[in-house]
Write a protein that holds these residues in place. Structure first.
Motif, PDB file in Angstrom:
ATOM      1  N   ARG A  41       4.716   1.537   1.490  1.00 42.89           N
ATOM      2  CA  ARG A  41       5.812   2.026   0.648  1.00 42.89           C
ATOM      3  C   ARG A  41       6.585   3.135   1.353  1.00 42.89           C
ATOM      4  O   ARG A  41       7.815   3.122   1.398  1.00 42.89           O
ATOM      5  CB  ARG A  41       5.240   2.540  -0.676  1.00 42.89           C
ATOM      6  CG  ARG A  41       6.271   3.110  -1.638  1.00 42.89           C
ATOM      7  CD  ARG A  41       5.569   3.856  -2.753  1.00 42.89           C
ATOM      8  NE  ARG A  41       4.922   5.064  -2.272  1.00 42.89           N
ATOM      9  CZ  ARG A  41       3.733   5.511  -2.686  1.00 42.89           C
ATOM     10  NH1 ARG A  41       3.028   4.850  -3.578  1.00 42.89           N
ATOM     11  NH2 ARG A  41       3.241   6.642  -2.202  1.00 42.89           N
ATOM     12  N   VAL A  75      -2.044   4.215  -8.469  1.00 44.48           N
ATOM     13  CA  VAL A  75      -1.311   3.098  -7.873  1.00 44.48           C
ATOM     14  C   VAL A  75      -1.173   2.019  -8.931  1.00 44.48           C
ATOM     15  O   VAL A  75      -2.141   1.363  -9.291  1.00 44.48           O
ATOM     16  CB  VAL A  75      -2.038   2.545  -6.635  1.00 44.48           C
ATOM     17  CG1 VAL A  75      -1.246   1.393  -6.038  1.00 44.48           C
ATOM     18  CG2 VAL A  75      -2.236   3.640  -5.592  1.00 44.48           C
ATOM     19  N   ALA A  76       0.069   1.830  -9.429  1.00 44.92           N
ATOM     20  CA  ALA A  76       0.374   0.779 -10.411  1.00 44.92           C
ATOM     21  C   ALA A  76      -0.616   0.759 -11.570  1.00 44.92           C
ATOM     22  O   ALA A  76      -1.148  -0.260 -11.962  1.00 44.92           O
ATOM     23  CB  ALA A  76       0.406  -0.584  -9.735  1.00 44.92           C
ATOM     24  N   THR A 110       0.846  -1.187   0.000  1.00 41.52           N
ATOM     25  CA  THR A 110       0.000   0.000   0.000  1.00 41.52           C
ATOM     26  C   THR A 110       0.887   1.245   0.000  1.00 41.52           C
ATOM     27  O   THR A 110       2.080   1.173   0.298  1.00 41.52           O
ATOM     28  CB  THR A 110      -0.892   0.038   1.248  1.00 41.52           C
ATOM     29  OG1 THR A 110      -0.056   0.218   2.408  1.00 41.52           O
ATOM     30  CG2 THR A 110      -1.701  -1.244   1.397  1.00 41.52           C
ATOM     31  N   ALA A 165       2.347  -3.581  -6.207  1.00 40.08           N
ATOM     32  CA  ALA A 165       1.594  -2.475  -5.616  1.00 40.08           C
ATOM     33  C   ALA A 165       0.145  -2.887  -5.429  1.00 40.08           C
ATOM     34  O   ALA A 165      -0.425  -3.596  -6.269  1.00 40.08           O
ATOM     35  CB  ALA A 165       1.676  -1.239  -6.508  1.00 40.08           C
ATOM     36  N   ALA A 170       6.554   4.225  -6.819  1.00 37.71           N
ATOM     37  CA  ALA A 170       7.353   3.020  -7.047  1.00 37.71           C
ATOM     38  C   ALA A 170       8.826   3.333  -7.282  1.00 37.71           C
ATOM     39  O   ALA A 170       9.711   2.645  -6.760  1.00 37.71           O
ATOM     40  CB  ALA A 170       6.788   2.247  -8.238  1.00 37.71           C
TER      41      ALA A 170
END
Length: 292
Positions: free
Chosen positions: A47, A96-97, A43, A79, A118
């Motif tokens: 991260r 997110v991703a 999450t 992710a 990321a």
């Protein structure tokens, strides 16, 4: 995998502390992803905590090596695409991703979230001034695979798998994948993994050069501990400078690399550990490094 240092970690009211366990034992920082029910998908809060722990490891003289591992049967599924536990929850417009969490997407959102998310995590591993070992206990997919491969040394349980899962979701690899893989195994092999997204067994990963050693699952923690504690008794600054030289070597020309090597040795020779190493050699004894 559940590492014994976790048991001695201080309790905290912050819920993220239960999702990213952290403890230091024998100068080794153990960082453990702990969302086994989600195969340790990361999450945003997790991260950020990982980045924080790696940053602290760099500047903490009590830490001389780092191990990143996980609980349960997965190392990291990448992710989190489903918006897992978060102290503040995803913000409007957060990416997110590749998946829009909330709010209307505007130009630059995707690139910004990859850059600040990321890529920052992978950069934190690469830039950590202490050697980092990945102890891969299970499936490492997408960003999870890149988290492992960014580490300086990779140990894998024989049941572990590595998956460049992005193509399965119609996505471009992120989290530094297209940077890391060609440097580890060459462009053709990297493209094969990324184009097809097939699961790579631990044995095949080792054969390709992505993994240093494959061990039985029951031996993973012990092997990681042995390697990390050996690193933690080494010349810490020399290891940090060596890591910097190797990481930079494929991005520079020979003249620049040789100059960086000479400068690193000049800096290193001012450390107490370098003096101890030379003295131990001349006195024919085992050196005792203190990490400075």
């Amino acid at each position: 995998m559940t590492s014994s240092p976790e048991k001695s970690a201080a309790k905290s009211a912050d819920p993220v502390d239960s999702l990213v366990l952290h403890a230091t034992d024998n100068h080794v920082a153990w960082i453990t992803l702990n969302r086994p029910e989600a195969l340790n998908a990361i999450t945003p809060d997790q991260r950020e905590r990982l980045i924080q722990h790696l940053s602290h490891a760099s500047c903490d003289p009590g830490v001389r090596a780092v191990v990143i591992t996980a609980t349960g049967r997965g190392f990291c599924a990448g992710a989190d695409l489903r918006g897992g536990p978060s102290t503040g929850g995803p913000q409007a417009g957060e990416q997110v991703a590749g998946e829009q969490v909330a709010g209307e997407r505007v130009a630059g959102d995707v690139a910004r979230m990859i850059r600040l998310g990321a890529q920052r995590l992978i950069g934190a591993v690469l830039d950590c001034e202490k050697p980092v070992i990945a102890a891969v206990n299970g499936t490492a997919a997408g960003l999870g695979a890149h988290l492992a491969l960014a580490c300086d040394l990779v140990l894998a349980a024989d049941s572990a798998k590595f998956i460049e899962v992005f193509v399965r979701r119609g996505l471009v690899p992120d989290g530094g994948g297209a940077y890391l893989l060609p440097r580890l195994i060459g462009p053709q092999r990297a493209k094969e993994l990324m184009f097809f997204g097939d699961a790579l067994t631990a044995a095949d990963a080792a054969r390709l050069g992505l993994v240093n050693r494959v061990v039985p699952a029951d031996d993973l923690e012990k092997t990681a501990r042995d390697w990390a504690e050996r690193l933690a008794t080494g010349p810490t600054r020399a290891l940090a400078l060596t890591k910097q030289l190797v990481n930079a070597s494929l991005d520079t020309d020979r003249t620049t690399a040789f100059a960086a090597e000479a400068a690193a040795q000049e800096i290193n020779m001012t450390t107490a550990d370098a003096n101890e190493g030379v003295a131990a050699f001349t006195e024919r004894r085992t050196p005792h490094y203190r990490g400075h």
